[in-house]
Scaffold this motif. Structure first.
Motif, PDB file in Angstrom:
ATOM      1  N   THR A  96       0.828  -1.329  -0.133  1.00 31.04           N
ATOM      2  CA  THR A  96      -0.183   0.031  -0.107  1.00 31.04           C
ATOM      3  C   THR A  96       0.844   1.272   0.205  1.00 31.04           C
ATOM      4  O   THR A  96       0.472   2.223  -0.902  1.00 31.04           O
ATOM      5  N   PRO A  97       1.917   1.531   0.718  1.00 32.99           N
ATOM      6  CA  PRO A  97       2.631   2.564   0.964  1.00 32.99           C
ATOM      7  C   PRO A  97       3.015   3.113  -0.652  1.00 32.99           C
ATOM      8  O   PRO A  97       3.427   4.513  -0.811  1.00 32.99           O
ATOM      9  N   ALA A  98       3.440   2.472  -1.476  1.00 36.06           N
ATOM     10  CA  ALA A  98       3.699   2.954  -2.848  1.00 36.06           C
ATOM     11  C   ALA A  98       2.538   3.218  -3.614  1.00 36.06           C
ATOM     12  O   ALA A  98       2.928   3.690  -4.844  1.00 36.06           O
ATOM     13  N   LYS A  99       1.368   3.271  -3.295  1.00 34.53           N
ATOM     14  CA  LYS A  99       0.100   3.444  -3.885  1.00 34.53           C
ATOM     15  C   LYS A  99       0.009   5.208  -3.847  1.00 34.53           C
ATOM     16  O   LYS A  99       0.170   5.633  -2.798  1.00 34.53           O
ATOM     17  N   LYS A 100      -0.509   5.698  -4.839  1.00 36.23           N
ATOM     18  CA  LYS A 100      -1.008   7.184  -4.707  1.00 36.23           C
ATOM     19  C   LYS A 100      -2.030   7.269  -3.548  1.00 36.23           C
ATOM     20  O   LYS A 100      -2.200   8.257  -2.985  1.00 36.23           O
ATOM     21  N   GLY A 101      -3.028   6.284  -3.474  1.00 40.50           N
ATOM     22  CA  GLY A 101      -4.107   6.632  -2.642  1.00 40.50           C
ATOM     23  C   GLY A 101      -3.849   5.671  -1.419  1.00 40.50           C
ATOM     24  O   GLY A 101      -4.628   5.168  -0.651  1.00 40.50           O
ATOM     25  N   ALA A 102      -2.658   5.694  -0.958  1.00 43.63           N
ATOM     26  CA  ALA A 102      -2.168   4.921   0.250  1.00 43.63           C
ATOM     27  C   ALA A 102      -2.763   5.146   1.372  1.00 43.63           C
ATOM     28  O   ALA A 102      -3.355   4.095   2.212  1.00 43.63           O
ATOM     29  N   ARG A 103      -3.211   6.254   1.616  1.00 45.01           N
ATOM     30  CA  ARG A 103      -3.825   6.679   3.108  1.00 45.01           C
ATOM     31  C   ARG A 103      -5.291   5.903   2.901  1.00 45.01           C
ATOM     32  O   ARG A 103      -5.488   5.559   4.070  1.00 45.01           O
ATOM     33  N   TRP A 104      -5.900   6.149   2.012  1.00 43.68           N
ATOM     34  CA  TRP A 104      -7.269   5.636   1.923  1.00 43.68           C
ATOM     35  C   TRP A 104      -7.266   4.216   2.034  1.00 43.68           C
ATOM     36  O   TRP A 104      -8.385   3.547   2.582  1.00 43.68           O
ATOM     37  N   GLU A 105      -6.444   3.662   0.935  1.00 42.15           N
ATOM     38  CA  GLU A 105      -6.378   2.097   1.078  1.00 42.15           C
ATOM     39  C   GLU A 105      -6.039   1.569   2.689  1.00 42.15           C
ATOM     40  O   GLU A 105      -6.570   0.609   2.882  1.00 42.15           O
ATOM     41  N   ALA A 106      -4.939   2.306   3.289  1.00 40.44           N
ATOM     42  CA  ALA A 106      -4.756   1.637   4.350  1.00 40.44           C
ATOM     43  C   ALA A 106      -5.924   1.544   5.593  1.00 40.44           C
ATOM     44  O   ALA A 106      -6.037   0.834   6.362  1.00 40.44           O
ATOM     45  N   ILE A 107      -6.652   2.794   5.455  1.00 40.69           N
ATOM     46  CA  ILE A 107      -7.969   2.808   6.143  1.00 40.69           C
ATOM     47  C   ILE A 107      -8.741   1.672   5.909  1.00 40.69           C
ATOM     48  O   ILE A 107      -9.525   1.242   6.864  1.00 40.69           O
ATOM     49  N   ARG A 108      -9.095   1.541   4.669  1.00 37.65           N
ATOM     50  CA  ARG A 108     -10.093   0.309   4.270  1.00 37.65           C
ATOM     51  C   ARG A 108      -9.465  -1.024   4.631  1.00 37.65           C
ATOM     52  O   ARG A 108     -10.297  -1.727   4.912  1.00 37.65           O
ATOM     53  N   LEU A 109      -8.170  -1.133   4.567  1.00 46.38           N
ATOM     54  CA  LEU A 109      -7.678  -2.519   4.864  1.00 46.38           C
ATOM     55  C   LEU A 109      -7.814  -2.615   6.346  1.00 46.38           C
ATOM     56  O   LEU A 109      -8.050  -3.826   6.884  1.00 46.38           O
ATOM     57  N   ALA A 110      -7.768  -1.524   7.182  1.00 43.43           N
ATOM     58  CA  ALA A 110      -7.808  -1.726   8.624  1.00 43.43           C
ATOM     59  C   ALA A 110      -9.304  -2.001   9.137  1.00 43.43           C
ATOM     60  O   ALA A 110      -9.473  -2.944  10.039  1.00 43.43           O
ATOM     61  N   LYS A 111     -10.187  -1.277   8.236  1.00 40.65           N
ATOM     62  CA  LYS A 111     -11.603  -1.773   8.375  1.00 40.65           C
ATOM     63  C   LYS A 111     -11.908  -3.033   8.293  1.00 40.65           C
ATOM     64  O   LYS A 111     -12.696  -3.863   8.604  1.00 40.65           O
ATOM     65  N   LEU A 112     -11.420  -3.525   6.982  1.00 38.93           N
ATOM     66  CA  LEU A 112     -11.524  -4.929   6.564  1.00 38.93           C
ATOM     67  C   LEU A 112     -11.081  -6.102   7.606  1.00 38.93           C
ATOM     68  O   LEU A 112     -11.653  -6.939   7.821  1.00 38.93           O
ATOM     69  N   GLY A 113      -9.580  -5.295   8.192  1.00 39.86           N
ATOM     70  CA  GLY A 113      -9.356  -6.440   9.228  1.00 39.86           C
ATOM     71  C   GLY A 113      -9.988  -6.501  10.668  1.00 39.86           C
ATOM     72  O   GLY A 113      -9.771  -7.429  11.345  1.00 39.86           O
ATOM     73  N   ARG A 114     -11.063  -5.763  10.681  1.00 33.29           N
ATOM     74  CA  ARG A 114     -11.751  -5.867  11.841  1.00 33.29           C
ATOM     75  C   ARG A 114     -13.086  -6.721  11.639  1.00 33.29           C
ATOM     76  O   ARG A 114     -13.904  -7.140  12.500  1.00 33.29           O
ATOM     77  N   ASP A 115     -13.307  -7.131  10.391  1.00 34.24           N
ATOM     78  CA  ASP A 115     -14.338  -7.849  10.329  1.00 34.24           C
ATOM     79  C   ASP A 115     -14.132  -9.511  10.574  1.00 34.24           C
ATOM     80  O   ASP A 115     -13.073  -9.972  10.380  1.00 34.24           O
ATOM     81  N   GLU A 116     -15.151 -10.241  10.950  1.00 32.91           N
ATOM     82  CA  GLU A 116     -15.016 -11.462  11.267  1.00 32.91           C
ATOM     83  C   GLU A 116     -14.398 -12.246  10.201  1.00 32.91           C
ATOM     84  O   GLU A 116     -13.723 -13.301  10.696  1.00 32.91           O
ATOM     85  N   PHE A 117     -14.671 -11.978   8.979  1.00 33.12           N
ATOM     86  CA  PHE A 117     -13.985 -13.100   8.328  1.00 33.12           C
ATOM     87  C   PHE A 117     -12.403 -13.000   8.064  1.00 33.12           C
ATOM     88  O   PHE A 117     -11.804 -13.633   7.437  1.00 33.12           O
ATOM     89  N   SER A 118     -11.897 -11.707   8.439  1.00 33.21           N
ATOM     90  CA  SER A 118     -10.438 -11.825   8.550  1.00 33.21           C
ATOM     91  C   SER A 118      -9.561 -12.910   9.326  1.00 33.21           C
ATOM     92  O   SER A 118      -8.451 -13.167   9.265  1.00 33.21           O
ATOM     93  N   LEU A 119     -10.583 -13.657  10.046  1.00 31.39           N
ATOM     94  CA  LEU A 119      -9.939 -14.683  11.294  1.00 31.39           C
ATOM     95  C   LEU A 119      -9.806 -15.973  10.538  1.00 31.39           C
ATOM     96  O   LEU A 119      -9.300 -16.762  10.982  1.00 31.39           O
ATOM     97  N   ILE A 120     -10.298 -16.075   9.286  1.00 31.66           N
ATOM     98  CA  ILE A 120     -10.530 -17.535   8.445  1.00 31.66           C
ATOM     99  C   ILE A 120      -8.999 -17.710   8.079  1.00 31.66           C
ATOM    100  O   ILE A 120      -8.344 -16.648   7.382  1.00 31.66           O
ATOM    101  N   PRO A 121      -8.602 -18.927   8.186  1.00 29.59           N
ATOM    102  CA  PRO A 121      -7.191 -18.955   7.623  1.00 29.59           C
ATOM    103  C   PRO A 121      -7.227 -19.100   6.023  1.00 29.59           C
ATOM    104  O   PRO A 121      -8.296 -19.367   5.530  1.00 29.59           O
ATOM    105  N   LEU A 122      -6.472 -18.543   5.585  1.00 30.12           N
ATOM    106  CA  LEU A 122      -6.457 -18.447   3.836  1.00 30.12           C
ATOM    107  C   LEU A 122      -6.391 -19.709   3.157  1.00 30.12           C
ATOM    108  O   LEU A 122      -7.527 -19.768   2.364  1.00 30.12           O
ATOM    109  N   LEU A 123      -6.023 -20.747   3.773  1.00 25.24           N
ATOM    110  CA  LEU A 123      -5.991 -22.053   3.064  1.00 25.24           C
ATOM    111  C   LEU A 123      -7.406 -22.735   3.239  1.00 25.24           C
ATOM    112  O   LEU A 123      -7.781 -23.751   2.523  1.00 25.24           O
ATOM    113  N   GLU A 124      -8.416 -21.951   4.164  1.00 27.81           N
ATOM    114  CA  GLU A 124      -9.877 -22.368   4.130  1.00 27.81           C
ATOM    115  C   GLU A 124     -10.687 -21.679   3.574  1.00 27.81           C
ATOM    116  O   GLU A 124     -12.005 -21.740   3.891  1.00 27.81           O
TER     117      GLU A 124
END
Length: 282
Positions: A96-124
């Protein structure tokens, strides 16, 4: 694949019956089904990995054992134990830091990281997991916003798949995305412009002396030129050419340079702020 079925009295080996050519090979792999009381317990072992689950019927256990063993085979060589939330964090730190919209993308990623589906193992992760997330998100967000977040998630998973080897297949490939709503095509009215300027204490005949009035000029210049917010507030006086009636944009959203012509009205607005040799216009 080796699949053994255990009942209370007998052990039946499906591999010897259905896969005689392969039976006995690859001793690191084993799938077994045992009857425990009224339920069936399936266990799959592939080298150092193992999974188990109980079912109401033997057929459900057999199907799960087969699919799980195939899944574990495909995941050979992949990094184990990483969740979708781990991928969001790593992507936010490294990509994200290399992108022009880094600040807003970081905010969205943090929001997504608080959702329950972020706890699911990638392989599942499955397409169904994202169907559930999509339906939850649509309760509070417009389809366009959901699609923007899906674009970010897709980028994260693709990097995790291609570069980090955290996942073998991107489950978003089979997801039905929400249909985008028609774009609005409306120009702000003269009455709306006048009320905004009044709220910012801006008058055409007065000098620009405070921050609110600077914002008013930026607002009017955006209407006159079509400049994006980032382009407008990134303007440097060295890029303003009043004599030739254009503004040069060296850093745009799509990464290309371009010149924006200035109308007589736009030049008057810019002249209210300067001219200054260098430094930010706003």
């Amino acid at each position: 694949m080796r699949l053994a079925v255990y009942t209370n009295a007998t052990i039946f080996n499906y591999n010897a019956l259905f896969f005689p050519a392969n039976y006995g090979k690859d001793s690191g792999k084993m799938a077994s089904i045992r009857k425990r009381g009224k339920r069936w317990a399936a266990e799959v072992r592939v080298k150092k990995q193992s999974k188990s689950k109980t079912f109401d019927t033997k057929l459900e256990a057999k199907n799960w054992a087969f699919e799980t063993e195939q899944l574990l085979r495909r995941h050979g060589g992949l990094v184990q134990g990483r969740t979708l939330g781990d991928a969001f964090v790593k992507y936010a730190d490294e990509v994200t830091p290399a992108k022009k919209g880094a600040r807003w993308e970081a905010i969205r990623l943090a929001k997504l990281g608080r959702d329950e589906f972020s706890l699911i193992p990638l392989l599942e992760l499955t397409t169904h997991d994202f169907e559930l997330w999509r339906d939850r998100a649509l309760l509070t967000l417009k389809s366009s916003s959901v699609n923007r977040e899906l674009n970010i998630i897709n980028s994260v998973i693709e990097v995790a798949r291609k570069k980090w080897r955290w996942i073998a297949v991107n489950p978003l490939g089979d997801l039905d995305r929400p249909k985008a709503q028609p774009h609005r095509d409306r120009r702000i009215s003269d009455d709306e412009i006048a009320r905004i300027c009044d709220a910012l204490f801006y008058d055409e005949n007065d000098a620009v002396v405070n921050q609110r009035q600077h914002i008013a000029v930026a607002f009017l210049l955006a209407i006159e030129t079509g400049l994006r917010q980032g382009e407008l507030f990134g303007l440097d006086w060295r890029d303003v050419h009043l004599g030739e009636s254009f503004i040069h944009l060296s850093d745009t959203k799509n990464g290309t340079k371009r010149d924006v012509p200035l109308s007589s009205r736009a030049k008057v607005l810019v002249e209210k702020l300067g001219p200054v040799v260098d430094g930010r216009v706003f």
